[in-house]
Design an enzyme around this catalytic site. Structure first.
Site, mmCIF file in Angstrom:
data_model
loop_
_atom_site.group_PDB
_atom_site.id
_atom_site.type_symbol
_atom_site.label_atom_id
_atom_site.label_comp_id
_atom_site.label_asym_id
_atom_site.label_seq_id
_atom_site.Cartn_x
_atom_site.Cartn_y
_atom_site.Cartn_z
ATOM 1 N N HIS A 32 0.833 -1.196 0.000
ATOM 2 C CA HIS A 32 0.000 0.000 0.000
ATOM 3 C C HIS A 32 0.873 1.253 0.000
ATOM 4 C CE1 HIS A 32 -3.252 2.646 1.873
ATOM 5 N NE2 HIS A 32 -3.842 2.130 0.822
ATOM 6 N N LYS A 63 3.506 4.252 -1.134
ATOM 7 C CA LYS A 63 3.701 5.167 -2.258
ATOM 8 C C LYS A 63 5.071 5.810 -2.071
ATOM 9 C CE LYS A 63 -0.947 4.791 -1.768
ATOM 10 N NZ LYS A 63 -1.655 4.250 -0.596
ATOM 11 N N ASP A 74 17.707 9.292 -7.960
ATOM 12 C CA ASP A 74 19.147 9.581 -7.897
ATOM 13 C C ASP A 74 19.684 9.666 -6.469
ATOM 14 O OD1 ASP A 74 19.324 9.580 -10.624
ATOM 15 O OD2 ASP A 74 19.394 11.751 -10.843
ATOM 16 N N HIS A 97 -8.524 11.070 1.658
ATOM 17 C CA HIS A 97 -7.615 9.934 1.504
ATOM 18 C C HIS A 97 -6.327 10.132 2.301
ATOM 19 C CE1 HIS A 97 -4.980 7.064 -0.799
ATOM 20 N NE2 HIS A 97 -6.089 6.350 -0.717
ATOM 21 N N LYS A 149 -3.515 10.392 5.192
ATOM 22 C CA LYS A 149 -3.142 9.642 6.384
ATOM 23 C C LYS A 149 -2.090 10.478 7.117
ATOM 24 C CE LYS A 149 -3.824 6.531 2.786
ATOM 25 N NZ LYS A 149 -5.230 6.313 2.896
ATOM 26 N N ASP A 162 1.011 18.068 19.307
ATOM 27 C CA ASP A 162 1.694 19.138 20.053
ATOM 28 C C ASP A 162 2.512 20.069 19.170
ATOM 29 O OD1 ASP A 162 0.604 18.265 22.392
ATOM 30 O OD2 ASP A 162 2.408 17.266 23.130
#
Length: 387
Positions: free
Chosen positions: A109, A111, A116, A295, A297, A302
């Protein structure tokens, strides 16, 4: 038990939605001189997907070594093999993660893109158009999908590069002895002295050496929270430890706000609703986001600790799928992300305890049945880790 290993002197740029992410990603790919590692869950065949695909092809065409991993389930059988043919024809190396669930039900899942060894992208943004629902591409969204990624430069890129290389090698053909060697090599943790400047750590979740790393990072931050906790997530179905950590933080006077995406998957919404009464009773503020598909996450605690990544706060992400998050300790970055989350909260609908007084008995029972069913599935597929 691993904690987050923070590395100093990084530049971490927040990228909000595809309008910021895709131009930065394709610009980096077009500037690549010798190497690209690229991994994603969904790689769509839409206009956005073609934009990224063309950039990867161009890089390979000028002699850059390009290695791409796409998830078989997330991208879809037909699309993943269509992409495979195009990439191979362009001399891009391509591996498909867990086709036909040959290695169990786990998915990648993550991404991730590393170019380089200089810049890395990590976040929750898939390769698909912002204006169409990722679970049903036929559905046009009212506003661009609400999501985030980060572009990282500095010493942390080496850790992301190592994980990208390890994943690539893991998916290739390898003897048992070499796999054991790769496992031991991946277990090594490079601890660098904490200094000034932006401190950031890279945390991954897999079913070998890092089974609870991302949840542990959250739990440690929640346990230390003194003033505020803001969490935005589309699929809220954590285990008991996570829910209790939220409740305990609220009970000791910390402002705890959950911004939850709803309206995509009925079962997921029902499970989340089953948690609302106890969370609200403990003082947790719950806000549902209906403006568009949420979508993201992300979290800010603090104004010192922040995270952006692919991991949802649910059983699939915390106990089953392979995930990747960047954790940042930097006040300026945290304030920037907080501003986005607060805007999301302002656009959302606050849930009050009184709202549940009007929920019928059968619907309440439905929520509980959904939770029991979900918990059973997670205990089966996550080998008992969901609790």
């Amino acid at each position: 038990m691993r904690s987050v290993n923070f590395i100093a002197d990084n530049e971490v740029k927040l990228l909000h939605c595809g309008t910021a992410f895709f131009p930065a990603l394709t610009e980096a790919i077009d500037a690549a001189q010798y190497e690209i590692y690229f991994e994603t869950y969904i790689f769509s065949g839409d206009r956005t997907g073609q934009l990224v695909l063309d950039a990867l092809k161009r890089a390979a065409g000028r002699g850059v070594q390009v290695r791409v991993i796409t998830d078989w389930f997330g991208t879809g059988h037909r699309q993943v093999y269509s992409i495979h043919e195009q990439l191979v024809a362009a001399k891009v190396e391509h591996r498909i993660f867990n086709p036909w669930f040959r290695r169990g039900v786990t998915r990648t899942h993550r991404k991730i893109c590393v170019v380089d060894r200089e810049v890395a992208f990590v976040g929750g943004i898939n390769i698909n158009d912002d204006m169409f629902c990722d679970t049903n591409p036929a559905v046009c969204l009212a506003a661009p999908r609400w999501d985030f990624a980060v572009a990282v430069r500095g010493p942390l890129v080496a850790s992301i590069q190592q994980e990208a290389e390890t994943q690539w090698r893991r998916l290739g053909r390898m003897s048992i002895i070499k796999r054991i060697g790769l496992y031991n090599e991946a277990r090594k943790v490079n601890k660098i002295a904490r200094q000034s400047s932006v401190q950031a750590g890279f945390v991954v979740r897999d079913n070998l050496r890092n089974r609870a790393t991302i949840q542990r990072a959250y739990l440690q931050a929640l346990g230390r929270a003194k003033k505020s906790v803001l969490i935005a997530n589309p699929y809220f179905a954590p285990g008991r430890k996570f829910r209790h950590a939220l409740a305990r933080a609220a009970q000791r006077g910390v402002e705890v706000v959950l911004l939850i995406g709803v309206g995509e998957i009925w079962l997921q919404d029902a499970v989340a609703h089953s948690f609302y009464p106890k969370l609200l009773a403990a003082g947790v503020k719950v806000v549902e986001y209906h403006k568009t598909q949420l979508h993201a996450k992300v979290a800010v605690i603090d104004d010192e600790w922040a995270t952006v990544g692919s991991s949802n706060v649910d059983g699939l992400s915390l106990f089953l799928n392979q995930e990747a998050n960047v954790v940042i300790k930097d006040a300026e970055f945290a304030r920037s992300l907080r501003a986005h989350i607060e805007q999301g909260i302002a656009d959302g609908v606050v849930i009050h305890a009184d709202d549940f007084a009007h929920v019928g008995r059968f619907r309440r029972i439905g929520y509980e049945i959904a939770f029991v069913f979900y918990k059973l599935l997670m205990r089966i597929f996550a080998v008992g880790k969901y609790a």
